[in-house]
Design an enzyme around this catalytic site. Structure first.
Site, PDB file in Angstrom:
ATOM      1  N   SER A  18       0.829  -1.215   0.000  1.00 36.53           N
ATOM      2  CA  SER A  18       0.000   0.000   0.000  1.00 36.53           C
ATOM      3  C   SER A  18       0.865   1.267   0.000  1.00 36.53           C
ATOM      4  CB  SER A  18      -0.971  -0.002   1.184  1.00 36.53           C
ATOM      5  OG  SER A  18      -0.290   0.153   2.395  1.00 36.53           O
ATOM      6  N   HIS A 105       8.416   3.295   9.225  1.00 37.79           N
ATOM      7  CA  HIS A 105       8.134   2.379  10.323  1.00 37.79           C
ATOM      8  C   HIS A 105       6.841   2.819  11.010  1.00 37.79           C
ATOM      9  CE1 HIS A 105       8.970  -0.594  13.344  1.00 37.79           C
ATOM     10  NE2 HIS A 105       8.628   0.301  14.257  1.00 37.79           N
TER      11      HIS A 105
HETATM   12  C1  GRF Z   1       3.950  -0.565   6.694  1.00 39.95           C
HETATM   13  O1  GRF Z   1       3.175  -0.479   7.854  1.00 39.95           O
HETATM   14  C2  GRF Z   1       5.335  -0.047   6.925  1.00 39.95           C
HETATM   15  O2  GRF Z   1       5.403   0.956   7.882  1.00 39.95           O
HETATM   16  C3  GRF Z   1       6.081  -1.257   7.419  1.00 39.95           C
HETATM   17  O3  GRF Z   1       5.549  -2.321   6.673  1.00 39.95           O
HETATM   18  C4  GRF Z   1       4.212  -2.025   6.293  1.00 39.95           C
HETATM   19  C5  GRF Z   1       4.100  -2.248   4.825  1.00 39.95           C
HETATM   20  O4  GRF Z   1       2.784  -2.144   4.379  1.00 39.95           O
HETATM   21  N1  GRF Z   1       7.517  -1.084   7.276  1.00 39.95           N
HETATM   22  P1  GRF Z   1       2.467  -2.074   2.836  1.00 39.95           P
HETATM   23  O5  GRF Z   1       3.023  -3.353   2.201  1.00 39.95           O
HETATM   24  O6  GRF Z   1       3.099  -0.844   2.273  1.00 39.95           O
HETATM   25  O7  GRF Z   1       0.959  -2.036   2.730  1.00 39.95           O
END
Ligand code: GRF
Length: 196
Positions: A18, A105
């Site tokens: 996402s 993060h």
């Molecule tokens: C996000 O919450 C990011 O902060 C963490 O991993 C997750 C990835 O989510 N490092 P997506 O694959 O971008 O939906």
């Protein structure tokens, strides 16, 4: 290297992607003024791969760091954007691309490092958590902080609703941090990032 000279960005993702989608959207709108040249992925099931295909972005499925480096060099990558990449990059890799790797993060660092940050914060009963975009250094979820935004944990929040709130913030904060980087607005000295 001069941040304003960045031409090619590689996004590293292992999951649904996402954040990658938000970055693609920002690039399409002209907010991110560089070429999304490569998706580096280590999971054949990742939603991020479908997003890359749809957007016409080259994607590579990799296992070893040596392969990653080869692809980065071949695609002349200047900036690496980690977006849910579940592999830990070696200290050698991080040193090679020092100041050129960003990570997002889902907590208000330095609180709740690690792979389950949203759940850990929720379970700890904090009233405020957040999102952090930072430069990557040799330690996990530790590098110099670029942007942070707090997210309140409301009385009615459950883990799912908190996750939604956090992701919504991520999808704005990450493109903004990348925009600042590309505009040469980030001055990194030691652990401090000054924004001009
Ligand atoms: C996000 O919450 C990011 O902060 C963490 O991993 C997750 C990835 O989510 N490092 P997506 O694959 O971008 O939906």
């Amino acid at each position: 290297m001069d941040q304003r000279k960045v031409k090619n960005i590689a996004v590293f993702a292992s999951g649904r992607g996402s954040n990658f989608a938000a970055i693609i959207k920002a690039a399409k709108k002209g907010k991110i003024k560089a070429n999304l040249a490569l998706l580096v992925c280590d999971n054949p099931q990742a939603g991020a791969l479908k997003l890359a295909a749809k957007a016409g972005i080259k994607a590579v499925l990799v296992k070893k760091e040596a392969e990653i480096i080869r692809h980065l060099e071949k695609s002349k990558i200047d900036l690496i954007v980690l977006a849910g990449f579940m592999r830990i990059l070696s200290a050698d890799f991080v040193r090679k691309y020092k100041g050129r790797i960003l990570n997002i993060h889902p907590s208000f660092l330095p609180f709740f490092k690690g792979a389950h940050a949203i759940k850990d914060a929720f379970d700890a009963g904090v009233k405020v958590t957040g999102v952090t975009v930072h430069f990557v250094d040799e330690k996990i979820d530790h590098g110099p902080i670029i942007l942070q935004q707090a997210v309140k944990v409301g009385k009615k929040d459950n883990l799912g609703s908190l996750e939604e709130k956090i992701h919504k913030v991520e999808h704005k904060l990450y493109p903004e941090a990348i925009r600042l980087y590309l505009a040469g607005k980030l001055n990194l000295k030691g652990r401090k990032v000054k924004i001009f």
